[in-house]
Design an enzyme around this catalytic site. Structure first.
Site, PDB file in Angstrom:
ATOM      1  N   TYR A  52       0.765  -1.248   0.000  1.00 48.24           N
ATOM      2  CA  TYR A  52       0.000   0.000   0.000  1.00 48.24           C
ATOM      3  C   TYR A  52       0.799   1.304   0.000  1.00 48.24           C
ATOM      4  CZ  TYR A  52      -4.079  -2.919   0.453  1.00 48.24           C
ATOM      5  OH  TYR A  52      -5.063  -3.839   0.203  1.00 48.24           O
ATOM      6  N   PHE A  89      -9.034  -5.162  11.120  1.00 46.20           N
ATOM      7  CA  PHE A  89     -10.278  -5.214  10.335  1.00 46.20           C
ATOM      8  C   PHE A  89     -10.008  -5.450   8.871  1.00 46.20           C
ATOM      9  CE2 PHE A  89      -8.972  -0.816  11.147  1.00 46.20           C
ATOM     10  CZ  PHE A  89      -8.844  -0.311   9.878  1.00 46.20           C
TER      11      PHE A  89
END
Ligand SMILES: CC(C)(COP(=O)(O)OP(=O)(O)OC[C@H]1O[C@@H](n2cnc3c(N)ncnc32)[C@H](O)[C@@H]1OP(=O)(O)O)[C@@H](O)C(=O)NCCC(=O)NCCS
Length: 402
Positions: A121, A402
Site C-alpha cells: 500500500y 479489520f
C-alpha cells in the site's frame, strides 16, 4: 471487454464480497454475509466487473479514529481482494484510485487499513502509522519484578453481559490513545464479541473475563484456549484477542490472570501494544518473545483537513512541503503547529504524503524519518522543531484488526 470499476448495486455486493474472499483462498458464508451487509453497505464499496461479473472488491467501513487531541472520520479500508484469474492487471490500482476519491467526497480526511502484505500500500500513499507487536510468551517464566500481590476479583460473563460491562472500559482507554477506531453496537455484538465457529482455528469458544477493582469494572480480557497435550503434560495456549485495563494496577492484574490459566504454557497475543507496560513489569522480558510488525497503515486523504484536526505541542510552527502523486489535490505546503493547514509560505521540510502519515498519530517523528532518509530539511533546525510539535504523550495503538 474492458474491466468496469464502480460501486456495486446492493444485489451485486454479496458476489463482489465472494470474489474478494476467493482472492484470499476462501469464500463468503451466510453468516459472514448477515454480519457484513450491515457493516459494509454497498455505497461504501467499489468493485470491478468483467462482462458484468464481479471480480474484485475494496470496501471502507465507517469509523472515527482517535488522533492526537480528538478523533476524526476515517475510512476503514477492508475487503480488498481480486480474483486469482484477474490479478496483476492493474485492478487494485484502479480500485484504490476510485476509493480515495470517494473517501474525499464523503468528507473523511483519513483512511486506514491492515495490510495482508506490507509491501502493497505504500505506492498508494499509505504510511506505517501504528506499529503492532505479537507475543508468544512463556507462561512458566512469568513473574513480576515488584509484586504488590494479587488485587481485585474476576468473573467470566456471557457476550451480552460483556457488552454492558466492557464497553465503558474500552471507551475510557480509547479517549487517551490515538489509533483506536470507534465500535458501534453492531460492531461490538457482531464482530468483537461474536464467536463464529470459523474464527476459532481449533481453539475454544471465546471467554469474556471481567476484572473488578475496588467494586468497579477496571479491566477485561477476551481470549480463547487452545488445548494441547504432549507426553502426558498439558501445553495449552491462551490466545488473547483483547486485554485492557484502565490503570497500571488493572493492567497488571489482567496479565496476571492470563498468565495464570491452568493447563496452558503459552500466552499468544495479537495485536499486542508495543508500548504495553508488561515489558517493563516482568522480571524476564525476553521470555515474552515479543515481535514487532507493521500494524495500521494510514492515508491522509485530505491533508489540509487532517492536519487541522489534530493537536500539536506549543512551539514555532513549521511549514512542510508535501508530495502526493496518487492524490494530486494534496500537493503543496502546510503549516504544522498553531493555525495548521495549507499555506503559501515556503516549505522548511519536504516529504512524501505516506511519510507524513507515519508521523500523524505520533508513532514516529521527523527525526525518525530523517534517519531513514525520508524527509529533506530545507531550513536548518526545522526537523527538530517539527519533531517537538508532533510529539504525543503515548504512541498510538490499534487493537482492532479489520
Ligand atoms: C493484493 C491484490 C489485491 C493485488 O491486486 P492486483 O489487482 O493484482 O494489483 P495491481 O495489478 O493493481 O497492482 C498494483 C501494484 O501493486 C503491486 N502489488 C500487487 N500485489 C502486491 C503484493 N502482494 N505485494 C507487493 N506488491 C503488490 C503490483 O506489482 C503493482 O505495482 P506497480 O504499481 O508498481 O506496478 C491481489 O493480489 C489479491 O487479492 N491478493 C489476495 C488478497 C489480498 O492480499 N488482499 C489485500 C488485502 S489487504
Amino acid at each position: 471487454m474492458p474491466i468496469e470499476i464502480r460501486q456495486p448495486a446492493e444485489e451485486e455486493l454479496r458476489d463482489a464480497m465472494h470474489a474478494a474472499e476467493q482472492g484470499f483462498g476462501a469464500g463468503i458464508t451466510d453468516e459472514d454475509w448477515e454480519r457484513e451487509r450491515i457493516t459494509l453497505p454497498a455505497q461504501r464499496a467499489v468493485a470491478a466487473f468483467d462482462d458484468g461479473r464481479a471480480v474484485a472488491l475494496a470496501g471502507a467501513y465507517e469509523f472515527e479514529l482517535t488522533i492526537p487531541g480528538g478523533q476524526v472520520p476515517c475510512a476503514g479500508v477492508t475487503w480488498v481482494g481480486v480474483l486469482p484469474t484477474h490479478r496483476r492487471q492493474g485492478i487494485l490500482r484502479r480500485l484504490m484510485a476510485k476509493q480515495l476519491v470517494d473517501v474525499r467526497e464523503w468528507g473523511e480526511p483519513i483512511a486506514a487499513l491492515w495490510a495482508s502484505e506490507a509491501a502493497i500500500y505504500g505506492r498508494f500513499g499509505y504510511g506505517l502509522a501504528v506499529p503492532s507487536a505479537t507475543l508468544k510468551a512463556d507462561s512458566g517464566r512469568y513473574e513480576l519484578r515488584d509484586d504488590p500481590g494479587r488485587q481485585g476479583t474476576w468473573r467470566l460473563v456471557d457476550a451480552a453481559t460483556a457488552f454492558d460491562l466492557v464497553r465503558p472500559v474500552h471507551d475510557h482507554v480509547r479517549r487517551a490513545r490515538p489509533g483506536m477506531p470507534t465500535r458501534t453496537e453492531h460492531w461490538w455484538r457482531n464482530h468483537r464479541l461474536a464467536d463464529s465457529e470459523n474464527w476459532r482455528r481449533g481453539a475454544s469458544e471465546k471467554f469474556y473475563a471481567v476484572l473488578e477493582l475496588d467494586g468497579a469494572v477496571a479491566g477485561y480480557a477476551i481470549y480463547r484456549v487452545k488445548s494441547e497435550w504432549e507426553g502426558g503434560f498439558a501445553k495449552g495456549v491462551v490466545r488473547v484477542l483483547e486485554a485492557v485495563g484502565t490503570s497500571p494496577a488493572a493492567e497488571r492484574e489482567v496479565w496476571r490472570y492470563l498468565f495464570g490459566i491452568d493447563l496452558t504454557t503459552t500466552v499468544d497475543v495479537y495485536p499486542f501494544d508495543p508500548a504495553s507496560p508488561l515489558f517493563l513489569t516482568v522480571r524476564d522480558p525476553r521470555a515474552l518473545h515479543m515481535g514487532l510488525h507493521d500494524g495500521l497503515w494510514l492515508r491522509l486523504v485530505d491533508v489540509d483537513a487532517a492536519l487541522r484536526a489534530r493537536s500539536y505541542r506549543s512551539g514555532q510552527p513549521v511549514v512542510v512541503g508535501v508530495r502526493d502523486e496518487f492524490c494530486p489535490w494534496n500537493e503543496g505546503a502546510y503549516r504544522l503547529g498553531a493555525e495548521p493547514g495549507r499555506t503559501d509560505a515556503a516549505p522548511e521540510l519536504e516529504l512524501d504524503v505516506a511519510d507524513l502519515a507515519a508521523v500523524y498519530l505520533g508513532a514516529f517523528d521527523f527525526a525518525h524519518l530523517a534517519r531513514a532518509d525520508r524527509v529533506r530539511e530545507l531550513t536548518p533546525g526545522a526537523l527538530e522543531r517539527a519533531s517537538d510539535l508532533v510529539h504525543t504523550p503515548l504512541p498510538p495503538f490499534c487493537p482492532e484488526v479489520f
